[in-house]
Write a protein that holds these residues in place. Structure first.
Motif, PDB file in Angstrom:
ATOM      1  N   LEU A  57       0.837  -1.199   0.000  1.00 26.06           N
ATOM      2  CA  LEU A  57       0.000   0.000   0.000  1.00 26.06           C
ATOM      3  C   LEU A  57       0.873   1.251   0.000  1.00 26.06           C
ATOM      4  CD1 LEU A  57      -2.751   1.341   0.105  1.00 26.06           C
ATOM      5  CD2 LEU A  57      -2.695   1.114   2.608  1.00 26.06           C
ATOM      6  N   HIS A  59       3.731   1.582  -1.420  1.00 28.85           N
ATOM      7  CA  HIS A  59       4.199   1.735  -2.795  1.00 28.85           C
ATOM      8  C   HIS A  59       3.081   2.269  -3.689  1.00 28.85           C
ATOM      9  CE1 HIS A  59       5.102   0.304  -6.923  1.00 28.85           C
ATOM     10  NE2 HIS A  59       6.340   0.616  -6.595  1.00 28.85           N
ATOM     11  N   GLN A  60       1.875   1.763  -3.496  1.00 24.28           N
ATOM     12  CA  GLN A  60       0.739   2.168  -4.321  1.00 24.28           C
ATOM     13  C   GLN A  60       0.445   3.653  -4.158  1.00 24.28           C
ATOM     14  OE1 GLN A  60      -2.847  -0.361  -4.375  1.00 24.28           O
ATOM     15  NE2 GLN A  60      -4.055   1.480  -4.043  1.00 24.28           N
ATOM     16  N   ARG A  66       1.604   5.731 -10.231  1.00 21.34           N
ATOM     17  CA  ARG A  66       0.207   5.554  -9.829  1.00 21.34           C
ATOM     18  C   ARG A  66      -0.612   6.822 -10.065  1.00 21.34           C
ATOM     19  NH1 ARG A  66      -0.989   0.157  -9.220  1.00 21.34           N
ATOM     20  NH2 ARG A  66       0.785  -0.881  -8.245  1.00 21.34           N
ATOM     21  N   PRO A 182      -3.847  -3.655  -0.899  1.00 19.30           N
ATOM     22  CA  PRO A 182      -3.868  -3.602  -2.367  1.00 19.30           C
ATOM     23  C   PRO A 182      -3.703  -4.985  -2.951  1.00 19.30           C
ATOM     24  CG  PRO A 182      -1.778  -2.790  -1.520  1.00 19.30           C
ATOM     25  CD  PRO A 182      -2.674  -2.988  -0.339  1.00 19.30           C
TER      26      PRO A 182
END
Length: 206
Positions: A57, A59-60, A66, A182
């Motif tokens: 999450l 990283h997201q 993103r 995620p």
């Protein structure tokens, strides 16, 4: 469930837990272990900072690819014009290239907490507020964008990241929420496991 912390980072606080120079850090506000900032917020900026205990999450949220929307309120020097807002919406030419179009609008009433220390204002020059929503993550991007159109930023507050909003959080306060983890990357069905080659038995010819 993945945990996420929404912190209203005060002015003059680093977006990290340690510092060798004795400056204020996240450790002064977040007592929970195992959480890491998803992205960063400059030392001289305020507002929403997300922390999570889930690496995927993190990283997201923080990865530039993103293109997660981030909304800022910027107090700028001067009475911002319609032309300046138009340029912000179209994209601004910076040293590292043209920015993507932003959502930009003038704010009339911000009703924000007073900053400590307060900004330096010049009596002969008014200030105004603009809301900017961007989908990029360049270094000090909002400050550079407003300066490029002739209205330097004096104070910058991040109000939202994606669907997470600052709402009524006061400086130094935080709240913890649950967020679905995620999705993990699925294995590629076209990729086949390596074939195991049979070794010949002793005494046989190839």
């Amino acid at each position: 469930m993945t945990k996420i912390i929404l912190l209203n980072k005060p002015f003059g606080v680093l977006s990290q837990f340690t510092d060798g120079q004795g400056r204020a850090t996240l450790a002064d506000y977040i007592p929970h272990k195992g959480f890491y900032a998803a992205g960063r917020l400059d030392y001289d900026s305020e507002g929403l900072l997300l922390l999570t205990d889930d690496g995927a999450l993190q990283h997201q949220i923080s990865h530039p690819k993103r293109k997660m929307a981030k909304t800022y309120w910027a107090q700028v020097e001067g009475d911002i014009t319609d032309d300046a807002l138009m340029f912000l919406r179209r994209g601004v030419d910076l040293k590292d290239g043209l920015t993507a179009p932003a959502m930009a609008r003038r704010l009339i009433d911000t009703d924000l907490w007073p900053r400590t220390p307060p900004i330096r204002e010049r009596k002969s020059i008014p200030t105004s507020w603009v809301e900017l929503t961007i989908h990029e993550g360049r270094n000090r991007q909002v400050r550079r964008m407003t300066a490029a159109v002739g209205f330097p930023t004096l104070r910058l507050v991040r109000m939202a990241i994606g669907h997470w909003k600052l709402d009524a959080l006061q400086p130094g306060s935080y709240r913890m929420e649950e967020a679905p983890s995620p999705p993990r990357p699925k294995p590629n069905p076209k990729s086949k496991p390596p074939q195991r080659r049979n070794r010949p038995r002793r005494g046989t010819k190839q």
